[in-house]
Design an enzyme around this catalytic site. Sequence first.
Site, PDB file in Angstrom:
ATOM      1  CE  LYS A 112     -30.840  33.318  17.069  1.00 27.87           C
ATOM      2  NZ  LYS A 112     -29.518  33.800  16.662  1.00 27.87           N
ATOM      3  CG  HIS A 158     -32.990  26.930  19.585  1.00 31.93           C
ATOM      4  ND1 HIS A 158     -32.411  27.368  20.747  1.00 31.93           N
ATOM      5  CD2 HIS A 158     -32.021  26.237  18.931  1.00 31.93           C
ATOM      6  CE1 HIS A 158     -31.146  26.959  20.784  1.00 31.93           C
ATOM      7  NE2 HIS A 158     -30.894  26.276  19.700  1.00 31.93           N
ATOM      8  CG  ASP A 201     -33.203  28.404  23.749  1.00 34.00           C
ATOM      9  OD1 ASP A 201     -32.765  28.972  22.724  1.00 34.00           O
ATOM     10  OD2 ASP A 201     -34.069  27.529  23.704  1.00 34.00           O
ATOM     11  CG  HIS A 202     -28.077  30.544  20.773  1.00 38.24           C
ATOM     12  ND1 HIS A 202     -27.923  29.191  20.756  1.00 38.24           N
ATOM     13  CD2 HIS A 202     -28.305  30.905  19.494  1.00 38.24           C
ATOM     14  CE1 HIS A 202     -28.046  28.752  19.523  1.00 38.24           C
ATOM     15  NE2 HIS A 202     -28.276  29.769  18.732  1.00 38.24           N
ATOM     16  CG  LEU A 241     -19.980  28.990  23.398  1.00 39.85           C
ATOM     17  CD1 LEU A 241     -21.040  29.286  22.359  1.00 39.85           C
ATOM     18  CD2 LEU A 241     -20.612  28.293  24.596  1.00 39.85           C
ATOM     19  CE  LYS A 269     -27.354  20.900  11.579  1.00 40.08           C
ATOM     20  NZ  LYS A 269     -26.916  22.289  11.746  1.00 40.08           N
ATOM     21  NE  ARG A 289      -8.848  18.098  27.809  1.00 43.15           N
ATOM     22  CZ  ARG A 289      -9.290  17.276  26.893  1.00 43.15           C
ATOM     23  NH1 ARG A 289      -9.335  15.985  27.135  1.00 43.15           N
ATOM     24  NH2 ARG A 289      -9.682  17.708  25.717  1.00 43.15           N
ATOM     25  CD  GLU A 306     -28.429  25.429  10.919  1.00 43.53           C
ATOM     26  OE1 GLU A 306     -27.207  25.346  10.724  1.00 43.53           O
ATOM     27  OE2 GLU A 306     -29.023  24.797  11.796  1.00 43.53           O
TER      28      GLU A 306
END
Length: 500
Positions: free
Chosen positions: A184, A242, A179-180, A20, A342, A48, A218
Amino acid sequence: MKQQENMSSLIMIFGATGDLAIRKLFPSLYRLFERGRLNKFAVIGVARRQITNDAFQKSVRESVINALGDKENIDEFISYFYYQSHDVTNSSSYVALRNLADQIDANYSLEGNRIFYLAMAPEFFGPIALHLKSDGLTEVKGFKRLVIEKPFGKSLESAKELNQQIRTAFSEEEIYRIDHYLGKEMVRNIEVIRFANAIFEPLWNNRYISNIQITSSEVLGVEERGRYYETSGALRDMVQNHIMQMVALLAMEPPIRLTTDEVRSEKVRVFRSLRRFESSEIKDYFVRGQYGPGTVNDEQVPEYRAEPMVDKESNTETFVAGKIMIDNFRWAGVPFYIRTGKRMKSKSTKIVVQFKDIPMNLYYQPEKNVHPNLLVIHIQPEEGITLHLNAKKAGGHLDAQEVKLSFANTGIQAMNTPEGYEKLLYDCLRGDATNFTHWDEVAYSWAFVDKISEVWEKTKTVDFPNYESGTIGPKAADELLEKDGFFWWPVSYLEVDMCK
Ligand code: NAP
Protein backbone atom coordinates in the site's frame (compact mmCIF):
# COMPACT_ATOMS: atom_id res chain seq x y z
CA MET A 1 18.40 -1.32 -3.30
CA LYS A 2 19.40 -4.19 -5.53
CA GLN A 3 17.50 -3.90 -8.77
CA GLN A 4 17.58 -6.04 -11.84
CA GLU A 5 17.26 -4.57 -15.28
CA ASN A 6 16.62 -7.85 -16.99
CA MET A 7 13.24 -8.93 -15.79
CA SER A 8 12.29 -11.67 -18.19
CA SER A 9 10.42 -14.35 -16.32
CA LEU A 10 8.03 -17.24 -16.55
CA ILE A 11 5.36 -16.59 -13.94
CA MET A 12 3.59 -19.73 -12.76
CA ILE A 13 0.40 -18.99 -10.85
CA PHE A 14 -0.89 -21.90 -8.78
CA GLY A 15 -4.58 -21.32 -8.07
CA ALA A 16 -5.09 -19.40 -11.32
CA THR A 17 -8.86 -19.89 -11.35
CA GLY A 18 -9.27 -18.56 -7.80
CA ASP A 19 -10.48 -15.30 -6.37
CA LEU A 20 -7.07 -13.76 -5.73
CA ALA A 21 -5.80 -14.46 -9.24
CA ILE A 22 -8.95 -13.15 -10.89
CA ARG A 23 -9.50 -10.06 -8.75
CA LYS A 24 -5.93 -9.00 -8.09
CA LEU A 25 -3.15 -10.77 -9.95
CA PHE A 26 -4.32 -10.60 -13.57
CA PRO A 27 -5.27 -6.90 -13.42
CA SER A 28 -1.96 -6.13 -11.68
CA LEU A 29 0.02 -8.01 -14.32
CA TYR A 30 -1.88 -6.12 -16.99
CA ARG A 31 -1.00 -2.78 -15.36
CA LEU A 32 2.67 -3.75 -15.40
CA PHE A 33 2.35 -4.80 -19.04
CA GLU A 34 0.61 -1.53 -19.93
CA ARG A 35 3.36 0.49 -18.27
CA GLY A 36 6.04 -1.44 -20.15
CA ARG A 37 7.29 -3.00 -16.93
CA LEU A 38 6.85 -6.58 -18.04
CA ASN A 39 9.72 -7.15 -20.32
CA LYS A 40 9.75 -10.63 -21.69
CA PHE A 41 7.25 -12.80 -19.90
CA ALA A 42 4.72 -15.61 -20.08
CA VAL A 43 2.28 -16.94 -17.53
CA ILE A 44 1.25 -20.52 -16.82
CA GLY A 45 -1.95 -20.75 -14.83
CA VAL A 46 -2.38 -23.90 -12.77
CA ALA A 47 -5.53 -25.29 -11.13
CA ARG A 48 -7.47 -28.55 -11.08
CA ARG A 49 -10.43 -27.73 -13.28
CA GLN A 50 -10.23 -28.91 -16.87
CA ILE A 51 -10.31 -25.84 -19.07
CA THR A 52 -8.64 -25.02 -22.37
CA ASN A 53 -6.04 -22.33 -22.94
CA ASP A 54 -8.72 -20.33 -24.75
CA ALA A 55 -11.11 -20.50 -21.80
CA PHE A 56 -8.30 -19.49 -19.45
CA GLN A 57 -7.31 -16.55 -21.64
CA LYS A 58 -10.96 -15.52 -21.73
CA SER A 59 -11.08 -15.49 -17.92
CA VAL A 60 -7.93 -13.33 -17.85
CA ARG A 61 -9.50 -10.94 -20.35
CA GLU A 62 -12.69 -10.67 -18.26
CA SER A 63 -10.74 -10.14 -15.09
CA VAL A 64 -8.79 -7.24 -16.61
CA ILE A 65 -11.82 -5.63 -18.23
CA ASN A 66 -13.89 -5.94 -15.05
CA ALA A 67 -11.14 -4.30 -13.03
CA LEU A 68 -9.82 -1.72 -15.49
CA GLY A 69 -12.32 -1.33 -18.33
CA ASP A 70 -11.81 -2.04 -22.04
CA LYS A 71 -8.22 -2.19 -23.18
CA GLU A 72 -6.99 -2.00 -26.76
CA ASN A 73 -4.03 -4.31 -26.33
CA ILE A 74 -5.86 -6.92 -24.28
CA ASP A 75 -5.55 -9.59 -27.01
CA GLU A 76 -1.81 -9.24 -27.07
CA PHE A 77 -1.67 -9.42 -23.26
CA ILE A 78 -3.73 -12.59 -22.95
CA SER A 79 -1.70 -14.30 -25.68
CA TYR A 80 1.08 -14.70 -23.07
CA PHE A 81 -1.17 -16.85 -20.85
CA TYR A 82 -1.20 -20.67 -20.85
CA TYR A 83 -3.13 -23.09 -18.70
CA GLN A 84 -2.25 -26.47 -17.25
CA SER A 85 -4.81 -28.56 -15.41
CA HIS A 86 -2.92 -30.04 -12.51
CA ASP A 87 -3.78 -31.32 -9.05
CA VAL A 88 -0.95 -30.16 -6.84
CA THR A 89 -1.40 -33.16 -4.57
CA ASN A 90 -0.81 -35.54 -7.48
CA SER A 91 2.91 -36.27 -7.79
CA SER A 92 2.74 -37.63 -11.32
CA SER A 93 1.39 -34.47 -12.97
CA TYR A 94 4.41 -32.28 -12.12
CA VAL A 95 6.37 -33.80 -15.00
CA ALA A 96 3.86 -32.46 -17.54
CA LEU A 97 4.07 -29.08 -15.86
CA ARG A 98 7.85 -29.09 -16.06
CA ASN A 99 7.76 -29.96 -19.76
CA LEU A 100 5.32 -27.14 -20.47
CA ALA A 101 7.43 -24.70 -18.43
CA ASP A 102 10.64 -25.69 -20.27
CA GLN A 103 8.93 -25.35 -23.63
CA ILE A 104 7.49 -21.89 -22.88
CA ASP A 105 10.78 -20.80 -21.37
CA ALA A 106 12.52 -21.72 -24.65
CA ASN A 107 9.83 -20.21 -26.90
CA TYR A 108 9.93 -16.84 -25.17
CA SER A 109 13.68 -16.83 -24.34
CA LEU A 110 12.96 -16.35 -20.66
CA GLU A 111 16.48 -17.36 -19.65
CA GLY A 112 15.34 -19.86 -17.06
CA ASN A 113 13.91 -17.19 -14.75
CA ARG A 114 10.91 -18.44 -12.80
CA ILE A 115 8.45 -17.01 -10.33
CA PHE A 116 6.19 -19.53 -8.61
CA TYR A 117 3.19 -17.67 -7.20
CA LEU A 118 1.15 -19.80 -4.79
CA ALA A 119 -2.33 -18.24 -4.79
CA MET A 120 -3.74 -21.24 -2.97
CA ALA A 121 -4.66 -22.44 0.48
CA PRO A 122 -1.55 -22.63 2.72
CA GLU A 123 -1.78 -26.38 3.33
CA PHE A 124 -0.54 -26.78 -0.25
CA PHE A 125 2.54 -24.54 0.10
CA GLY A 126 4.84 -27.20 1.58
CA PRO A 127 3.90 -30.05 -0.79
CA ILE A 128 4.12 -27.79 -3.86
CA ALA A 129 7.57 -26.52 -2.89
CA LEU A 130 8.81 -30.05 -2.32
CA HIS A 131 7.50 -31.19 -5.71
CA LEU A 132 8.87 -28.20 -7.55
CA LYS A 133 12.28 -29.28 -6.36
CA SER A 134 11.95 -33.07 -6.68
CA ASP A 135 10.42 -32.82 -10.17
CA GLY A 136 13.05 -30.45 -11.46
CA LEU A 137 10.96 -27.28 -11.93
CA THR A 138 13.43 -25.34 -9.83
CA GLU A 139 16.44 -26.57 -11.79
CA VAL A 140 16.83 -23.45 -13.85
CA LYS A 141 19.77 -21.44 -15.02
CA GLY A 142 18.14 -18.13 -14.12
CA PHE A 143 16.53 -17.01 -10.85
CA LYS A 144 13.79 -18.88 -9.05
CA ARG A 145 11.47 -17.14 -6.61
CA LEU A 146 8.58 -18.39 -4.52
CA VAL A 147 5.75 -15.99 -3.72
CA ILE A 148 3.36 -17.05 -1.00
CA GLU A 149 0.24 -15.53 0.42
CA LYS A 150 -0.86 -15.22 3.98
CA PRO A 151 -1.58 -16.92 6.30
CA PHE A 152 1.94 -18.13 6.96
CA GLY A 153 1.02 -20.76 9.55
CA LYS A 154 -1.42 -20.30 12.39
CA SER A 155 1.12 -20.28 15.22
CA LEU A 156 4.88 -20.13 15.57
CA GLU A 157 5.07 -23.90 15.55
CA SER A 158 3.03 -24.41 12.37
CA ALA A 159 4.86 -21.51 10.70
CA LYS A 160 8.21 -23.16 11.52
CA GLU A 161 7.02 -26.43 10.01
CA LEU A 162 5.86 -24.67 6.86
CA ASN A 163 9.09 -22.74 6.65
CA GLN A 164 11.17 -25.89 6.90
CA GLN A 165 9.21 -27.42 4.04
CA ILE A 166 9.63 -24.51 1.68
CA ARG A 167 13.26 -23.99 2.67
CA THR A 168 14.11 -27.44 1.31
CA ALA A 169 13.45 -26.04 -2.17
CA PHE A 170 14.08 -22.28 -1.83
CA SER A 171 16.60 -20.23 0.12
CA GLU A 172 15.34 -17.42 2.38
CA GLU A 173 16.40 -14.88 -0.28
CA GLU A 174 14.21 -16.65 -2.83
CA ILE A 175 11.06 -16.60 -0.66
CA TYR A 176 8.73 -13.63 -1.06
CA ARG A 177 6.11 -13.72 1.71
CA ILE A 178 3.36 -11.33 0.73
CA ASP A 179 1.88 -8.93 3.21
CA HIS A 180 -0.27 -6.88 0.91
CA TYR A 181 -0.27 -3.97 3.38
CA LEU A 182 3.40 -3.54 2.47
CA GLY A 183 2.24 -2.87 -1.09
CA LYS A 184 0.00 0.00 0.00
CA GLU A 185 1.24 3.40 -1.04
CA MET A 186 0.83 5.05 2.36
CA VAL A 187 2.34 2.15 4.28
CA ARG A 188 5.41 2.50 2.08
CA ASN A 189 5.25 6.20 2.75
CA ILE A 190 5.74 5.76 6.52
CA GLU A 191 9.50 5.44 6.10
CA VAL A 192 9.70 8.47 3.82
CA ILE A 193 7.55 10.64 6.08
CA ARG A 194 9.75 9.69 9.03
CA PHE A 195 13.21 9.70 7.53
CA ALA A 196 12.97 12.44 4.91
CA ASN A 197 11.51 15.17 7.12
CA ALA A 198 13.61 17.19 9.51
CA ILE A 199 10.47 18.30 11.32
CA PHE A 200 9.43 14.76 12.28
CA GLU A 201 12.47 12.61 12.90
CA PRO A 202 13.81 14.63 15.88
CA LEU A 203 10.39 14.40 17.52
CA TRP A 204 9.85 10.71 16.77
CA ASN A 205 10.45 9.35 20.26
CA ASN A 206 9.13 9.14 23.80
CA ARG A 207 10.07 12.72 24.63
CA TYR A 208 7.57 14.17 22.19
CA ILE A 209 5.08 11.46 21.31
CA SER A 210 2.45 10.51 23.86
CA ASN A 211 0.89 7.57 22.03
CA ILE A 212 0.35 6.08 18.60
CA GLN A 213 -2.96 4.62 17.44
CA ILE A 214 -3.46 2.23 14.56
CA THR A 215 -7.01 1.46 13.51
CA SER A 216 -7.99 -0.87 10.69
CA SER A 217 -11.74 -1.31 10.58
CA GLU A 218 -13.97 -3.04 8.09
CA VAL A 219 -17.67 -2.69 7.44
CA LEU A 220 -17.92 -6.13 5.91
CA GLY A 221 -18.56 -9.18 8.03
CA VAL A 222 -16.92 -12.53 7.50
CA GLU A 223 -18.89 -13.07 4.25
CA GLU A 224 -18.05 -16.42 2.63
CA ARG A 225 -14.83 -16.89 4.54
CA GLY A 226 -16.40 -18.41 7.68
CA ARG A 227 -14.52 -21.70 7.44
CA TYR A 228 -11.13 -20.00 7.22
CA TYR A 229 -11.98 -17.30 9.73
CA GLU A 230 -13.03 -19.82 12.37
CA THR A 231 -9.46 -21.13 12.39
CA SER A 232 -7.98 -17.67 12.34
CA GLY A 233 -9.85 -14.79 13.99
CA ALA A 234 -8.85 -11.14 13.87
CA LEU A 235 -5.67 -11.66 15.89
CA ARG A 236 -4.11 -14.07 13.40
CA ASP A 237 -5.78 -12.61 10.31
CA MET A 238 -4.85 -8.97 10.89
CA VAL A 239 -2.63 -8.36 13.91
CA GLN A 240 0.14 -10.95 13.43
CA ASN A 241 0.93 -9.63 9.97
CA HIS A 242 -0.47 -6.28 8.77
CA ILE A 243 -0.73 -4.46 12.09
CA MET A 244 2.61 -5.72 13.42
CA GLN A 245 4.26 -4.65 10.16
CA MET A 246 2.86 -1.13 10.56
CA VAL A 247 4.09 -1.03 14.17
CA ALA A 248 7.56 -2.07 13.00
CA LEU A 249 7.69 0.62 10.30
CA LEU A 250 6.57 3.30 12.76
CA ALA A 251 8.98 2.24 15.48
CA MET A 252 12.14 1.14 13.68
CA GLU A 253 15.42 3.04 13.80
CA PRO A 254 16.56 4.67 10.55
CA PRO A 255 18.30 1.98 8.51
CA ILE A 256 21.86 2.84 7.48
CA ARG A 257 20.88 2.14 3.88
CA LEU A 258 17.61 1.38 2.10
CA THR A 259 18.64 -2.16 1.26
CA THR A 260 16.42 -5.15 1.93
CA ASP A 261 18.74 -6.50 4.64
CA GLU A 262 19.16 -3.20 6.46
CA VAL A 263 15.46 -2.35 6.52
CA ARG A 264 14.50 -5.83 7.60
CA SER A 265 17.08 -5.99 10.36
CA GLU A 266 15.77 -2.70 11.83
CA LYS A 267 12.24 -4.09 11.76
CA VAL A 268 13.41 -7.26 13.47
CA ARG A 269 15.00 -5.16 16.23
CA VAL A 270 11.55 -3.67 16.91
CA PHE A 271 10.03 -7.14 17.16
CA ARG A 272 12.79 -8.12 19.56
CA SER A 273 11.94 -5.13 21.75
CA LEU A 274 8.23 -5.94 22.06
CA ARG A 275 7.27 -6.30 25.67
CA ARG A 276 6.36 -9.90 26.45
CA PHE A 277 3.40 -10.07 28.76
CA GLU A 278 2.77 -12.65 31.44
CA SER A 279 -0.37 -14.71 30.82
CA SER A 280 -2.05 -12.98 33.76
CA GLU A 281 -1.38 -9.55 32.17
CA ILE A 282 -2.93 -10.25 28.77
CA LYS A 283 -6.38 -9.10 29.93
CA ASP A 284 -4.92 -5.71 30.90
CA TYR A 285 -3.39 -5.15 27.47
CA PHE A 286 -5.66 -6.89 24.95
CA VAL A 287 -9.40 -6.87 24.32
CA ARG A 288 -11.29 -9.20 22.02
CA GLY A 289 -14.73 -8.82 20.54
CA GLN A 290 -17.25 -10.55 18.34
CA TYR A 291 -19.99 -8.82 16.43
CA GLY A 292 -23.64 -9.27 17.24
CA PRO A 293 -26.50 -8.34 14.91
CA GLY A 294 -26.96 -4.71 13.97
CA THR A 295 -27.57 -2.20 11.23
CA VAL A 296 -24.98 -1.49 8.55
CA ASN A 297 -25.74 0.92 5.70
CA ASP A 298 -29.42 0.84 6.73
CA GLU A 299 -29.55 -2.92 6.43
CA GLN A 300 -30.04 -5.45 9.20
CA VAL A 301 -27.08 -7.82 9.38
CA PRO A 302 -26.75 -11.05 11.35
CA GLU A 303 -24.41 -11.79 14.22
CA TYR A 304 -21.10 -13.55 13.52
CA ARG A 305 -22.38 -16.81 15.00
CA ALA A 306 -25.19 -16.85 12.42
CA GLU A 307 -22.83 -16.46 9.43
CA PRO A 308 -22.34 -19.40 7.01
CA MET A 309 -19.84 -22.05 8.14
CA VAL A 310 -19.47 -20.49 11.59
CA ASP A 311 -20.00 -22.46 14.82
CA LYS A 312 -23.20 -21.35 16.57
CA GLU A 313 -21.21 -21.07 19.80
CA SER A 314 -18.04 -19.76 18.25
CA ASN A 315 -15.54 -17.97 20.47
CA THR A 316 -13.58 -16.64 17.48
CA GLU A 317 -12.80 -12.95 17.82
CA THR A 318 -13.80 -10.60 15.02
CA PHE A 319 -12.29 -7.61 16.83
CA VAL A 320 -9.03 -7.01 18.67
CA ALA A 321 -7.76 -3.95 20.49
CA GLY A 322 -4.44 -3.91 22.22
CA LYS A 323 -1.73 -1.88 23.85
CA ILE A 324 1.71 -2.77 22.59
CA MET A 325 4.81 -1.59 24.42
CA ILE A 326 8.23 -1.38 22.82
CA ASP A 327 10.87 -1.57 25.49
CA ASN A 328 13.78 0.27 23.95
CA PHE A 329 15.40 3.62 24.49
CA ARG A 330 13.32 5.44 21.88
CA TRP A 331 9.91 4.11 22.82
CA ALA A 332 9.94 3.22 26.52
CA GLY A 333 6.64 4.39 27.99
CA VAL A 334 4.84 5.14 24.71
CA PRO A 335 1.80 2.93 24.11
CA PHE A 336 1.08 1.79 20.57
CA TYR A 337 -2.67 1.18 20.61
CA ILE A 338 -3.96 -1.09 17.89
CA ARG A 339 -7.52 -1.86 16.89
CA THR A 340 -9.01 -3.95 14.10
CA GLY A 341 -12.43 -5.42 13.53
CA LYS A 342 -15.13 -6.53 11.17
CA ARG A 343 -18.65 -5.13 10.87
CA MET A 344 -17.59 -1.81 12.27
CA LYS A 345 -19.00 1.61 11.60
CA SER A 346 -16.69 2.52 8.73
CA LYS A 347 -14.03 1.06 6.47
CA SER A 348 -10.86 2.82 7.41
CA THR A 349 -7.17 2.25 8.09
CA LYS A 350 -5.45 5.13 9.79
CA ILE A 351 -2.44 5.79 11.95
CA VAL A 352 -2.57 8.64 14.45
CA VAL A 353 0.64 9.89 16.00
CA GLN A 354 -0.34 12.00 19.00
CA PHE A 355 2.32 14.41 20.21
CA LYS A 356 2.68 15.38 23.85
CA ASP A 357 1.11 18.59 25.07
CA ILE A 358 3.24 21.70 25.14
CA PRO A 359 4.71 22.43 28.62
CA MET A 360 2.53 25.46 29.28
CA ASN A 361 -0.61 26.30 27.46
CA LEU A 362 -0.87 30.09 27.18
CA TYR A 363 -4.06 29.97 25.23
CA TYR A 364 -6.09 27.66 27.32
CA GLN A 365 -9.42 28.93 28.46
CA PRO A 366 -12.44 26.77 29.00
CA GLU A 367 -13.92 25.90 25.59
CA LYS A 368 -10.96 27.43 23.77
CA ASN A 369 -8.71 24.49 24.19
CA VAL A 370 -5.44 23.94 22.39
CA HIS A 371 -5.49 20.53 20.79
CA PRO A 372 -2.59 18.12 20.86
CA ASN A 373 -0.74 18.01 17.56
CA LEU A 374 -1.63 14.94 15.56
CA LEU A 375 -0.02 13.46 12.50
CA VAL A 376 -2.58 11.29 10.76
CA ILE A 377 -1.51 8.86 8.07
CA HIS A 378 -4.52 7.82 6.02
CA ILE A 379 -3.81 4.35 4.61
CA GLN A 380 -7.19 3.47 3.08
CA PRO A 381 -9.65 4.10 1.55
CA GLU A 382 -8.35 7.66 1.21
CA GLU A 383 -4.58 8.02 1.06
CA GLY A 384 -2.78 10.98 2.50
CA ILE A 385 -1.41 12.80 5.51
CA THR A 386 -3.00 15.34 7.81
CA LEU A 387 -1.16 17.45 10.33
CA HIS A 388 -3.32 18.90 13.10
CA LEU A 389 -1.89 22.21 14.33
CA ASN A 390 -3.13 25.15 16.36
CA ALA A 391 -3.37 28.63 14.86
CA LYS A 392 -4.93 31.94 15.71
CA LYS A 393 -8.59 32.18 15.03
CA ALA A 394 -9.19 34.83 12.39
CA GLY A 395 -10.59 38.01 13.85
CA GLY A 396 -10.40 36.75 17.42
CA HIS A 397 -8.11 38.14 20.11
CA LEU A 398 -5.55 35.41 20.74
CA ASP A 399 -7.88 32.49 20.54
CA ALA A 400 -6.31 29.33 19.22
CA GLN A 401 -8.15 26.99 16.96
CA GLU A 402 -7.24 23.70 15.39
CA VAL A 403 -6.26 23.72 11.71
CA LYS A 404 -5.64 20.68 9.58
CA LEU A 405 -3.03 20.64 6.83
CA SER A 406 -3.72 17.84 4.41
CA PHE A 407 -2.00 16.14 1.56
CA ALA A 408 -4.10 13.75 -0.53
CA ASN A 409 -2.02 11.18 -2.29
CA THR A 410 -4.77 10.15 -4.66
CA GLY A 411 -5.53 13.75 -5.51
CA ILE A 412 -2.12 14.38 -7.00
CA GLN A 413 -1.25 11.06 -8.48
CA ALA A 414 -4.80 9.94 -9.27
CA MET A 415 -4.79 7.15 -11.82
CA ASN A 416 -1.05 6.73 -11.57
CA THR A 417 -1.06 5.30 -8.06
CA PRO A 418 -0.32 1.64 -8.59
CA GLU A 419 -2.31 -0.99 -6.75
CA GLY A 420 -0.56 -2.90 -3.96
CA TYR A 421 -0.26 -6.18 -5.80
CA GLU A 422 1.13 -4.44 -8.86
CA LYS A 423 3.94 -2.97 -6.80
CA LEU A 424 4.68 -6.23 -5.04
CA LEU A 425 4.76 -8.18 -8.30
CA TYR A 426 7.07 -5.60 -9.77
CA ASP A 427 9.36 -5.80 -6.73
CA CYS A 428 9.45 -9.55 -7.03
CA LEU A 429 10.34 -9.35 -10.74
CA ARG A 430 13.19 -6.98 -9.86
CA GLY A 431 14.38 -9.16 -7.00
CA ASP A 432 13.64 -6.52 -4.35
CA ALA A 433 12.37 -8.30 -1.23
CA THR A 434 12.29 -5.24 1.05
CA ASN A 435 8.51 -5.12 1.16
CA PHE A 436 8.05 -8.81 1.80
CA THR A 437 8.32 -10.36 5.24
CA HIS A 438 11.49 -12.12 6.26
CA TRP A 439 11.22 -15.33 8.27
CA ASP A 440 12.61 -13.62 11.38
CA GLU A 441 9.81 -11.05 11.29
CA VAL A 442 7.24 -13.80 10.89
CA ALA A 443 8.71 -15.82 13.77
CA TYR A 444 8.91 -12.92 16.22
CA SER A 445 5.41 -11.69 15.50
CA TRP A 446 3.98 -15.21 15.86
CA ALA A 447 5.74 -15.63 19.19
CA PHE A 448 4.14 -12.36 20.34
CA VAL A 449 0.66 -13.24 19.12
CA ASP A 450 0.78 -16.88 20.28
CA LYS A 451 0.99 -15.76 23.88
CA ILE A 452 -2.29 -13.86 23.50
CA SER A 453 -4.12 -16.61 21.64
CA GLU A 454 -2.99 -19.24 24.16
CA VAL A 455 -4.54 -17.24 26.98
CA TRP A 456 -7.70 -16.56 25.00
CA GLU A 457 -8.12 -20.19 24.03
CA LYS A 458 -7.87 -21.23 27.68
CA THR A 459 -10.41 -18.66 28.84
CA LYS A 460 -13.72 -20.37 28.41
CA THR A 461 -16.01 -17.57 29.55
CA VAL A 462 -16.29 -14.99 26.84
CA ASP A 463 -19.05 -12.40 26.76
CA PHE A 464 -19.56 -12.80 23.00
CA PRO A 465 -21.17 -11.19 21.10
CA ASN A 466 -20.01 -8.00 22.79
CA TYR A 467 -20.41 -5.35 20.12
CA GLU A 468 -23.22 -4.48 17.82
CA SER A 469 -22.58 -4.56 14.07
CA GLY A 470 -22.14 -1.05 12.71
CA THR A 471 -20.46 0.31 15.86
CA ILE A 472 -16.86 0.94 16.85
CA GLY A 473 -16.35 -2.25 18.84
CA PRO A 474 -16.71 -3.30 22.48
CA LYS A 475 -16.67 -0.80 25.33
CA ALA A 476 -13.62 -2.49 26.83
CA ALA A 477 -11.58 -1.20 23.87
CA ASP A 478 -12.36 2.38 24.94
CA GLU A 479 -11.54 1.59 28.54
CA LEU A 480 -8.13 0.29 27.48
CA LEU A 481 -7.16 3.87 26.58
CA GLU A 482 -9.25 5.66 29.19
CA LYS A 483 -7.29 4.07 32.00
CA ASP A 484 -4.14 5.67 30.52
CA GLY A 485 -5.85 9.04 30.13
CA PHE A 486 -6.27 8.74 26.35
CA PHE A 487 -9.12 8.02 23.94
CA TRP A 488 -9.38 6.70 20.41
CA TRP A 489 -9.48 9.61 18.01
CA PRO A 490 -12.81 9.04 16.25
CA VAL A 491 -12.45 8.16 12.57
CA SER A 492 -15.07 10.80 11.71
CA TYR A 493 -12.97 13.49 13.47
CA LEU A 494 -9.85 12.49 11.55
CA GLU A 495 -11.53 12.46 8.18
CA VAL A 496 -10.77 15.49 6.08
CA ASP A 497 -12.08 16.67 2.81
CA MET A 498 -8.91 16.05 0.88
CA CYS A 499 -8.55 18.53 -1.94
CA LYS A 500 -8.56 16.68 -5.24
P1 NAP B 1 -9.79 -19.62 -3.91
O1 NAP B 1 -10.68 -18.66 -4.61
O2 NAP B 1 -10.41 -20.71 -3.09
O3 NAP B 1 -8.86 -20.29 -5.03
C1 NAP B 1 -8.12 -21.44 -4.80
C2 NAP B 1 -7.45 -21.86 -6.10
O4 NAP B 1 -6.72 -23.06 -5.86
C3 NAP B 1 -8.42 -22.17 -7.22
O5 NAP B 1 -7.83 -21.74 -8.44
C4 NAP B 1 -8.50 -23.68 -7.21
O6 NAP B 1 -8.86 -24.11 -8.50
C5 NAP B 1 -7.08 -24.05 -6.85
N1 NAP B 1 -6.94 -25.35 -6.21
C6 NAP B 1 -7.54 -25.81 -5.09
N2 NAP B 1 -7.12 -27.05 -4.80
C7 NAP B 1 -6.22 -27.39 -5.76
C8 NAP B 1 -5.41 -28.54 -6.01
N3 NAP B 1 -5.44 -29.60 -5.22
N4 NAP B 1 -4.59 -28.51 -7.06
C9 NAP B 1 -4.52 -27.45 -7.90
N5 NAP B 1 -5.25 -26.33 -7.71
C10 NAP B 1 -6.10 -26.31 -6.66
O7 NAP B 1 -8.75 -18.90 -2.95
P2 NAP B 1 -8.23 -17.38 -3.04
O8 NAP B 1 -9.21 -16.50 -2.37
O9 NAP B 1 -7.83 -17.08 -4.42
O10 NAP B 1 -6.96 -17.42 -2.06
C11 NAP B 1 -5.74 -18.03 -2.43
C12 NAP B 1 -4.71 -17.74 -1.34
O11 NAP B 1 -4.52 -16.35 -1.23
C13 NAP B 1 -5.09 -18.21 0.05
O12 NAP B 1 -3.92 -18.56 0.73
C14 NAP B 1 -5.69 -16.96 0.69
O13 NAP B 1 -5.59 -16.99 2.10
C15 NAP B 1 -4.77 -15.92 0.10
N6 NAP B 1 -5.35 -14.58 0.03
C16 NAP B 1 -6.43 -14.33 -0.75
C17 NAP B 1 -6.93 -13.04 -0.84
C18 NAP B 1 -8.11 -12.70 -1.73
O14 NAP B 1 -8.39 -11.51 -1.89
N7 NAP B 1 -8.79 -13.67 -2.29
C19 NAP B 1 -6.30 -12.00 -0.12
C20 NAP B 1 -5.19 -12.28 0.66
C21 NAP B 1 -4.72 -13.58 0.72
P3 NAP B 1 -9.57 -25.51 -8.83
O15 NAP B 1 -10.74 -25.62 -7.94
O16 NAP B 1 -9.87 -25.44 -10.29
O17 NAP B 1 -8.54 -26.52 -8.51
